[in-house]
Enzyme design. Structure first.
Site, PDB file in Angstrom:
ATOM      1  N   GLY A   1      30.850  42.680  47.098  1.00 18.31           N
ATOM      2  CA  GLY A   1      31.189  41.727  47.650  1.00 18.31           C
ATOM      3  C   GLY A   1      31.339  41.040  49.288  1.00 18.31           C
ATOM      4  O   GLY A   1      32.548  40.672  48.987  1.00 18.31           O
ATOM      5  N   ALA A   2      30.392  42.093  49.853  1.00 21.49           N
ATOM      6  CA  ALA A   2      31.629  42.045  50.997  1.00 21.49           C
ATOM      7  C   ALA A   2      30.384  41.227  52.010  1.00 21.49           C
ATOM      8  O   ALA A   2      31.367  41.182  52.701  1.00 21.49           O
ATOM      9  CB  ALA A   2      30.426  43.686  51.589  1.00 21.49           C
TER      10      ALA A   2
ATOM     11  N   GLY B   1      34.603  35.943  52.317  1.00 20.24           N
ATOM     12  CA  GLY B   1      35.946  36.620  52.020  1.00 20.24           C
ATOM     13  C   GLY B   1      36.506  37.988  52.248  1.00 20.24           C
ATOM     14  O   GLY B   1      36.912  38.072  53.230  1.00 20.24           O
TER      15      GLY B   1
ATOM     16  N   GLY C   1      35.875  40.699  50.759  1.00 22.88           N
ATOM     17  CA  GLY C   1      35.253  42.128  51.080  1.00 22.88           C
ATOM     18  C   GLY C   1      34.238  42.338  52.244  1.00 22.88           C
ATOM     19  O   GLY C   1      34.465  42.766  52.665  1.00 22.88           O
TER      20      GLY C   1
ATOM     21  N   SER D   1      44.684  40.520  40.267  1.00 22.67           N
ATOM     22  CA  SER D   1      45.432  39.261  40.430  1.00 22.67           C
ATOM     23  C   SER D   1      45.409  38.350  40.283  1.00 22.67           C
ATOM     24  O   SER D   1      46.430  39.334  38.924  1.00 22.67           O
ATOM     25  CB  SER D   1      44.093  37.675  39.521  1.00 22.67           C
ATOM     26  OG  SER D   1      44.976  36.450  40.046  1.00 22.67           O
TER      27      SER D   1
ATOM     28  N   TYR E   1      38.874  33.485  34.044  1.00 30.28           N
ATOM     29  CA  TYR E   1      39.004  34.297  34.536  1.00 30.28           C
ATOM     30  C   TYR E   1      40.189  35.301  34.792  1.00 30.28           C
ATOM     31  O   TYR E   1      40.168  36.426  35.144  1.00 30.28           O
ATOM     32  CB  TYR E   1      38.916  33.319  36.331  1.00 30.28           C
ATOM     33  CG  TYR E   1      39.248  34.365  37.977  1.00 30.28           C
ATOM     34  CD1 TYR E   1      38.961  34.982  38.150  1.00 30.28           C
ATOM     35  CD2 TYR E   1      40.723  33.735  37.875  1.00 30.28           C
ATOM     36  CE1 TYR E   1      39.512  35.511  39.271  1.00 30.28           C
ATOM     37  CE2 TYR E   1      41.705  34.211  38.856  1.00 30.28           C
ATOM     38  CZ  TYR E   1      40.872  34.923  40.257  1.00 30.28           C
ATOM     39  OH  TYR E   1      41.560  36.079  41.451  1.00 30.28           O
TER      40      TYR E   1
END
Length: 280
Positions: A14-15, A18, A20, A147, A170
């Site tokens: 997920g780079a 955000g 990442g 999280s 989530y």
């Protein structure tokens, strides 16, 4: 700033945006080699250019895959294993948040609830696929971006077919990720591969936070510092099977410490990702 040797290699999922992206930029500026994962080819190429521009000697390579498809996760693990001589750190950052339409229950390519698939099954499967390379590179670290938002899993309805809501899904998926962290930490003790999870910062300015309609409270830079500490900080060498709230080693949701709940979750997880049962 901790400087990294050029051969120190970290894969960040997920780079392309955000946390990442910010994490990849930070690690490259320290001199390390950074492997970037994303699911959009154009965005991945653009981020690779940005990371190369700040690089301090390490290399940058990009890997395209959709983590909502476990077949692509397996292919990603195979490509990285074939192409990379070593892997010192693996950061599972890719995530699906609560979503703009939280009452819409979405499914992965294999028919799994989407948030559980991307936030729990994919990182677990990718870690499994890359374990030979991680072990050969030991000491190596796996960092799961979790999280503080955690909700107890309904072990009779892990796919959340009843009374579905995206943010709750989530939160359940992040607890599942933490429980897998603890399970792998125990399993890999003594191998030189550590596995830890963290809550990097509260309500960072990310696409996922905004998509759900929440107001960001801090920039992604606030999440980079505690994440980097787990990736390269010397004080975390050898620490495994832990959950951190930023820099603090704290307790996760109580269900994470229930051995029977963890056993049931991991048995189903292994079945869904195609891991053979012990003795099979």
């Amino acid at each position: 700033m901790i400087r990294l040797p050029h051969h120190h290699t970290t894969l960040v999922t997920g780079a392309t945006q955000g946390l990442g992206r910010a994490l990849a930029l930070d690690l490259a500026a320290r001199g390390g080699t950074v492997l970037l994962h994303g699911r959009d080819a154009d965005r991945l190429a653009a981020v690779a250019d940005d990371v190369r521009a700040v690089g301090a000697g390490g290399e940058v390579r990009a890997y395209l895959a959709d983590l909502s498809d476990l077949d692509q996760v397996a292919e990603l693990a195979a490509r990285v294993t074939d192409a990379e001589p070593r892997l010192d750190a693996l950061v599972h950052n890719a995530v699906v948040g609560g979503g703009p339409n939280p009452l819409d229950r979405e499914l992965s390519a294999q028919g799994h609830e989407l948030r559980l698939a991307v936030n729990h099954l994919a990182p677990y499967a990718l870690t499994r696929g890359l374990l030979p390379l991680l072990t050969a590179s030991a000491p190596a670290r796996v960092v799961n971006v979790a999280s503080m938002g955690q909700e107890a899993l309904d072990l009779d309805d892990l796919m959340f077919e009843e009374e579905y809501e995206g943010l709750r899904a989530y939160c359940r998926s992040k607890l599942a990720l933490i429980m897998a962290t603890f399970a792998l930490g125990e399993e890999l003790a003594g191998t030189g591969v550590t596995v830890n999870a963290l809550h990097p910062a509260h309500l960072m300015d990310t696409e996922g936070v905004r998509a759900y309609g929440l107001t960001p409270l801090v920039g992604v830079e606030e999440g980079v510092r505690p994440t980097v500490r787990l990736v390269v900080g010397p004080e975390r060498a050898g620490v495994t099977g832990r959950y951190f709230d930023r820099f603090a080693d704290v307790r996760a949701h109580e269900q994470a410490y229930d051995p029977e709940a963890r056993r049931r979750l991991m048995a189903l997880t292994d079945r869904w990702v195609g891991v053979a049962a012990p003795g099979a």
